[in-house]
Design an enzyme around this catalytic site. Structure first.
Site, PDB file in Angstrom:
ATOM      1  N   GLY A 218       0.838  -1.203   0.000  1.00 47.21           N
ATOM      2  CA  GLY A 218       0.000   0.000   0.000  1.00 47.21           C
ATOM      3  C   GLY A 218       0.863   1.239   0.000  1.00 47.21           C
ATOM      4  N   ASN A 219       0.258   2.383   0.207  1.00 43.08           N
ATOM      5  CA  ASN A 219       1.050   3.602   0.337  1.00 43.08           C
ATOM      6  C   ASN A 219       0.386   4.534   1.339  1.00 43.08           C
ATOM      7  OD1 ASN A 219      -0.709   5.611  -1.082  1.00 43.08           O
ATOM      8  ND2 ASN A 219      -0.449   4.133  -2.744  1.00 43.08           N
ATOM      9  N   ARG A 220       0.981   5.689   1.553  1.00 44.87           N
ATOM     10  CA  ARG A 220       0.582   6.523   2.689  1.00 44.87           C
ATOM     11  C   ARG A 220      -0.511   7.521   2.369  1.00 44.87           C
ATOM     12  NH1 ARG A 220       6.032   8.810   4.991  1.00 44.87           N
ATOM     13  NH2 ARG A 220       4.480  10.139   6.008  1.00 44.87           N
ATOM     14  N   SER A 221      -1.126   7.420   1.204  1.00 41.03           N
ATOM     15  CA  SER A 221      -2.185   8.388   0.885  1.00 41.03           C
ATOM     16  C   SER A 221      -3.348   8.230   1.865  1.00 41.03           C
ATOM     17  CB  SER A 221      -2.681   8.170  -0.548  1.00 41.03           C
ATOM     18  OG  SER A 221      -3.836   8.942  -0.770  1.00 41.03           O
ATOM     19  N   ALA A 284      -3.426   7.809  -5.203  1.00 34.25           N
ATOM     20  CA  ALA A 284      -2.069   7.292  -5.322  1.00 34.25           C
ATOM     21  C   ALA A 284      -2.208   5.808  -5.671  1.00 34.25           C
ATOM     22  CB  ALA A 284      -1.314   7.487  -4.017  1.00 34.25           C
TER      23      ALA A 284
END
Ligand code: PMT
Length: 410
Positions: A218-221, A284
């Protein structure tokens, strides 16, 4: 009675869906008040509503025949129910009975009203009215939470005397108060909004790419930027579909939200939301996803110090949307999250993805980019650019929506 274009609901096309409760008689007064506030009103009634009030009364007050069934071929010839669902800028369900709320929450489409609510892309407002025990029942509480999470505006109910001599929360809010609440979520009250009548699809948040039942990439958005853009576009009169990755945010008022998890699901949901006038890709989206999902938890091997995961590229949703000629898009806007060389990378993406506008933000610095409430960004388009100095994302979103409206005219 004529609708005033300058009233607080000036020019709005409201589809009023009347449910089968004793408060249905107050919906007659609501039609008058909505029209006095400047709205055009068409009425659809459930079978239950017709036990309390006649379609003829609604016809007299709204100036249009009230629709009562899916199976009326002459009414369908004049305006098919899907056309009516598209006609509406806003759908108001009043009174919304416990049964109707449950059917809307579960997406049923077994009569005219539930079908219209499922088929429309217009924002939904529900005005509950029922016995206080039904309103407080956990089933109704859960159904209302589902509708709220999807962006429905819930108006009331009021506390006070109910039918059958009881008292408690469950009274239909008074028609004047309903109109005031609807007007409070209408962006620009004295005239059309900058995006009035346009359909905008916004993507927001991260995507999660599952490796196994336990782990994902995943990512931090946080979704804050995209949600702020969706809210701002709705305030400016647009019909907004917000395709949201996994985030913990409330749906902005008047926005239709579609929740997704992976890049593949986001692509599917964006495609289903088209055609539209504007696409804004603030999500993102993961660039890579595991080649294969392991149905069992991936185990540590006895000796292995490293683990290689085979990743494949995800489809570029933004570039695909920008290439689609059948999507009706007048403007395609991308975001670019960059750590360095921002202007060059952003302009490269603008050209490579064939965008009309790209908004670059610096990530990896405190107070901007991912997760933060604030951001700073620069928008680029062929032959121009605009700086947006550091500010809360909600304010930057308003500035971006203004720029989008200007670029539409260019
Ligand atoms: O969500 P927040 O915490 O508020 O943070 C906001 C934000 C930093 C996520 C946002 O402002 C932002 O920059 N979003 C885009 C992040 C990104 O993925 O940038 P990118 O340079 O990797 O992608 C460029 C564009 O292509 C983006 O519009 C992206 O949505 C789109 N894209 C990328 C990959 C892919 N497979 N499909 C896409 O549509």
């Amino acid at each position: 009675m004529t609708a005033s274009a300058t009233g607080p609901l000036g020019g709005q096309r409201i589809l009023l869906c009347v449910g089968g409760g004793i408060a249905a008689y107050k919906a007659l007064e609501l039609v008058r008040r909505l029209r006095e506030a400047g709205a055009q009103v068409q009425v659809a009634m459930t079978a239950g509503a017709q036990q309390f009030v006649t379609p003829l009364s609604f016809q007299a007050l709204s100036g249009h025949p009230a629709r009562t069934t899916l199976w009326d071929s002459s009414a369908e010839q004049a305006m098919g129910h899907l056309e009516l669902a598209r006609w509406a800028d806003r759908v108001v369900v009043a009174p919304a009975t416990a049964d109707l709320l449950a059917r809307l929450a579960h997406g049923l489409a077994d009569d005219l009203v539930s079908t219209l609510c499922l088929a429309t892309e217009a924002p939904l407002a529900v005005v509950p009215a029922m016995n206080h025990r039904m309103w407080q029942h956990p089933a109704t509480v859960a159904n209302v939470a589902v509708l709220r999470a999807r962006g429905a505006q819930v108006i009331g109910p009021d506390d006070g005397p109910l039918a059958e001599g009881e008292s408690g929360p469950g009274r239909l809010r008074e028609p004047d108060a309903i109109v005031a609440e609807l007007a409070s979520t209408t962006a620009v009250q004295a005239g059309p909004g900058l995006l009035q009548g346009l359909k905008v699809v916004v993507s927001a948040g991260p995507t999660y790419e599952d490796l196994d039942p336990v782990r994902y990439l995943g990512n931090r958005s946080s979704g804050k930027m995209g949600f702020a853009v969706a809210a701002s576009a709705a305030r400016q009169g647009a019909q907004v579909v917000l395709v949201a990755g996994p985030v913990q945010l409330e749906t902005p008022p008047g926005v239709r939200r579609v929740d997704v998890r992976s890049a593949a699901q986001m692509r599917e949901a964006v495609s289903a939301a088209l055609p539209a006038d504007i696409y804004i890709g603030a999500a993102a989206v993961a660039d890579y996803t595991p080649r294969a999902f392991s149905p069992n938890k991936i185990k540590k091997t006895g000796t292995g110090e490293t683990l290689a995961v085979d990743l494949v590229r995800t489809p570029d949703i933004l570039a695909e949307v920008a290439r689609r000629e059948d999507a009706g898009l007048k403007l395609v806007v991308g975001f670019a999250a960059e750590t360095d060389n921002i202007a060059d990378y952003a302009r490269q993406k603008l050209a490579a993805k064939r965008l009309d506008l790209i908004v670059a933000n610096r990530v990896g610095v405190p107070g901007a980019g991912f997760e933060s409430d604030d951001n700073a960004m620069t928008a680029y388009w062929p032959g121009g650019e605009r700086d947006f100095p550091p500010a809360p994302k909600v304010r930057l979103a308003d500035g971006l929506v203004e720029l989008v409206a200007q670029r539409l005219q260019a």
